[in-house]
Scaffold this motif. Structure first.
Motif, PDB file in Angstrom:
ATOM      1  N   PHE A  89       0.863  -1.180   0.000  1.00 19.67           N
ATOM      2  CA  PHE A  89       0.000   0.000   0.000  1.00 19.67           C
ATOM      3  C   PHE A  89       0.892   1.220   0.000  1.00 19.67           C
ATOM      4  N   LEU A  90       0.801   2.029  -1.058  1.00 15.37           N
ATOM      5  CA  LEU A  90       1.536   3.286  -1.163  1.00 15.37           C
ATOM      6  C   LEU A  90       0.555   4.415  -0.884  1.00 15.37           C
ATOM      7  N   SER A  91       0.788   5.129   0.199  1.00 13.24           N
ATOM      8  CA  SER A  91      -0.171   6.115   0.698  1.00 13.24           C
ATOM      9  C   SER A  91       0.343   7.531   0.545  1.00 13.24           C
ATOM     10  N   GLN A  92      -0.584   8.460   0.368  1.00 15.17           N
ATOM     11  CA  GLN A  92      -0.245   9.877   0.277  1.00 15.17           C
ATOM     12  C   GLN A  92       0.045  10.474   1.647  1.00 15.17           C
ATOM     13  N   ASP A  93      -0.433   9.856   2.716  1.00 15.56           N
ATOM     14  CA  ASP A  93      -0.209  10.437   4.037  1.00 15.56           C
ATOM     15  C   ASP A  93      -0.138   9.370   5.112  1.00 15.56           C
ATOM     16  N   ALA A  94       0.404   9.773   6.257  1.00 19.27           N
ATOM     17  CA  ALA A  94       0.603   8.848   7.361  1.00 19.27           C
ATOM     18  C   ALA A  94      -0.709   8.403   7.985  1.00 19.27           C
ATOM     19  N   GLY A  95      -1.720   9.264   7.957  1.00 18.49           N
ATOM     20  CA  GLY A  95      -2.983   8.915   8.592  1.00 18.49           C
ATOM     21  C   GLY A  95      -3.614   7.673   8.008  1.00 18.49           C
ATOM     22  N   ALA A  96      -3.592   7.548   6.687  1.00 21.79           N
ATOM     23  CA  ALA A  96      -4.179   6.372   6.042  1.00 21.79           C
ATOM     24  C   ALA A  96      -3.370   5.122   6.354  1.00 21.79           C
ATOM     25  N   LEU A  97      -2.052   5.254   6.404  1.00 17.14           N
ATOM     26  CA  LEU A  97      -1.224   4.106   6.782  1.00 17.14           C
ATOM     27  C   LEU A  97      -1.556   3.654   8.204  1.00 17.14           C
ATOM     28  N   GLY A  98      -1.741   4.628   9.093  1.00 20.23           N
ATOM     29  CA  GLY A  98      -2.104   4.299  10.464  1.00 20.23           C
ATOM     30  C   GLY A  98      -3.449   3.617  10.553  1.00 20.23           C
ATOM     31  N   ALA A  99      -4.413   4.073   9.740  1.00 17.32           N
ATOM     32  CA  ALA A  99      -5.747   3.474   9.758  1.00 17.32           C
ATOM     33  C   ALA A  99      -5.717   2.036   9.267  1.00 17.32           C
ATOM     34  N   VAL A 100      -4.962   1.770   8.198  1.00 12.91           N
ATOM     35  CA  VAL A 100      -4.845   0.404   7.685  1.00 12.91           C
ATOM     36  C   VAL A 100      -4.091  -0.476   8.684  1.00 12.91           C
ATOM     37  N   ASN A 101      -3.066   0.083   9.289  1.00 11.18           N
ATOM     38  CA  ASN A 101      -2.303  -0.665  10.293  1.00 11.18           C
ATOM     39  C   ASN A 101      -3.174  -1.017  11.488  1.00 11.18           C
ATOM     40  N   LYS A 102      -4.062  -0.098  11.857  1.00 10.31           N
ATOM     41  CA  LYS A 102      -4.952  -0.332  12.997  1.00 10.31           C
ATOM     42  C   LYS A 102      -5.882  -1.509  12.745  1.00 10.31           C
ATOM     43  N   LYS A 103      -6.159  -1.796  11.475  1.00  8.61           N
ATOM     44  CA  LYS A 103      -6.992  -2.939  11.109  1.00  8.61           C
ATOM     45  C   LYS A 103      -6.214  -4.256  11.178  1.00  8.61           C
ATOM     46  N   GLY A 104      -4.928  -4.184  11.475  1.00  5.40           N
ATOM     47  CA  GLY A 104      -4.120  -5.395  11.585  1.00  5.40           C
ATOM     48  C   GLY A 104      -3.703  -5.982  10.253  1.00  5.40           C
ATOM     49  N   LEU A 105      -3.669  -5.149   9.200  1.00  6.88           N
ATOM     50  CA  LEU A 105      -3.404  -5.661   7.860  1.00  6.88           C
ATOM     51  C   LEU A 105      -1.941  -5.566   7.439  1.00  6.88           C
ATOM     52  N   LEU A 106      -1.134  -4.766   8.148  1.00 13.54           N
ATOM     53  CA  LEU A 106       0.240  -4.544   7.727  1.00 13.54           C
ATOM     54  C   LEU A 106       1.220  -5.407   8.511  1.00 13.54           C
ATOM     55  N   ALA A 107       2.265  -5.823   7.814  1.00 12.35           N
ATOM     56  CA  ALA A 107       3.313  -6.647   8.428  1.00 12.35           C
ATOM     57  C   ALA A 107       4.431  -5.761   8.960  1.00 12.35           C
ATOM     58  N   GLY A 108       5.163  -6.272   9.923  1.00  6.65           N
ATOM     59  CA  GLY A 108       6.327  -5.563  10.419  1.00  6.65           C
ATOM     60  C   GLY A 108       7.426  -5.542   9.371  1.00  6.65           C
ATOM     61  N   LEU A 109       8.017  -4.375   9.156  1.00  9.92           N
ATOM     62  CA  LEU A 109       9.125  -4.256   8.214  1.00  9.92           C
ATOM     63  C   LEU A 109      10.439  -4.545   8.921  1.00  9.92           C
ATOM     64  N   PRO A 110      11.412  -5.109   8.213  1.00 12.98           N
ATOM     65  CA  PRO A 110      12.712  -5.376   8.839  1.00 12.98           C
ATOM     66  C   PRO A 110      13.357  -4.099   9.372  1.00 12.98           C
TER      67      PRO A 110
END
Length: 346
Positions: A89-110
């Motif tokens: 997911f390539l996002s225009q802003d941090a807020g959307a990344l945070g919202a998707v992360n809050k849903k538990g959809l993102l993996a931890g990056l190295p």
């Protein structure tokens, strides 16, 4: 559609994928052994496709991309959940990344990936990382506003002397994130009071930041709230430099919410956490070629690989951004509701 403003081209969440994959289904993104990465992009196609094409040329890995606004892509990921074919997911802003992360959809990056970017511009849990940064600023026309009259704080724009003199784009994602920042830094009540006062001052409404900068440059409106990079984009389109435009940038005082620095960034979906092609894409976007591209072609601040900032703005390290944790900018729905409640949008 040559401008960032064209990111609104996706009018429905279930638009057809550009690659032919069903938009709302859960089909696998790739065939077995296929060197392809499925990207959901909240950044405009015209803006990011050139660097994605360079990535494919350099690595042989194809990009299947779905484009829309950042809000649309985030909502689609939330709707699809674990069924989503998306890998990045390539996002225009941090807020959307945070919202998707809050849903538990993102993996931890190295750690070696996140360490490429300053701590302020990545997720606390390591689940997303900034790619570029942009500062909020006031664009103004010095023929209409003397330098000594410029506001020290964005909250000064609530003063009646600014009535009819400020342009805003309340349906634009960057303005909505700014609203979120005001709410996070100062609380709901002060945010409501400020945006109500701003509405009382009869701001000139524009569809996007490009329109604001163009109208300020043309003397149609004295000033407006935008992100810094639009001056660079307009100058490039006109075959000139930002310094030669009538429109100038004014950065608010240190720590002021009007001086917030946001990021574009990326997150990897959990299903693709160990995909080597996905990792190659992430490393490339944080590598020197992509970082230089964003600096020279989109006039944003690079966050990795030591690429210099655009020439017409202060270095990122000199910006005195407010003490706002970008991880806290996830409450977009409440900000949109506040914008409507205060009458800035119908």
């Amino acid at each position: 559609m040559p401008r960032r403003a064209s990111s609104a081209l996706a009018t429905t969440l279930c638009a057809t994928l550009l690659t032919g994959v069903a938009a709302c289904g859960g089909e696998p993104a790739n065939e077995p052994g296929d060197k392809t990465v499925m990207l959901y992009s909240g950044r405009n196609e015209t803006l990011v496709k050139p660097i994605l094409d360079k990535f494919t040329q350099a690595t042989g890995i194809k990009i299947k991309a779905r484009y829309g606004t950042t809000a649309q892509m985030a909502a689609q990921l939330a709707e699809e959940g674990e069924r989503s074919p998306a890998e990045v997911f390539l996002s225009q802003d941090a807020g959307a990344l945070g919202a998707v992360n809050k849903k538990g959809l993102l993996a931890g990056l190295p750690a070696e990936v996140t360490a490429k970017v300053p701590e302020a511009y990545r997720a606390k849990d390591g689940n997303w990382v900034g790619v570029t940064a942009r500062s909020r600023a006031l664009v103004y026309n010095p023929k209409l506003i003397a330098k000594e009259q410029l506001p020290k704080s964005v909250f000064d724009l609530a003063d009646p002397r600014w009535a009819g003199k400020i342009a805003i784009a309340p349906t634009n994602a960057s303005f909505q994130t700014f609203v979120t920042a005001v709410r996070v830094q100062h609380g709901e009540q002060k945010a409501k009071e400020f945006f109500t006062a701003l509405k009382t001052n009869n701001p000139q409404i524009r569809e996007n930041n490009i329109a604001i900068v163009e109208d300020v440059d043309a003397g149609k409106v004295p000033a407006g709230l935008v992100n810094h990079y639009y001056l660079g984009e307009i100058a490039k389109e006109r075959g000139t430099t930002p310094e030669k435009l009538n429109a100038k940038l004014h950065f608010f005082a240190a720590g002021d919410t009007g001086a917030m620095v946001n990021v574009s960034g990326l997150g990897v979906l959990r299903r693709s956490a160990n995909d080597p092609d996905v990792r190659t894409l992430v490393d490339y976007l944080l590598g020197p070629e992509a970082q230089q591209y964003f600096t020279q072609q989109t006039f944003e601040y690079p966050l990795a690989s030591g690429a210099p900032a655009p020439s017409y703005v202060p270095p990122l390290a000199e910006l005195k951004a407010p003490a706002i944790d970008l991880n806290d900018l996830e409450s977009l729905e409440q900000s949109i509701a506040l914008i409507k409640e205060t009458g800035l949008t119908p």
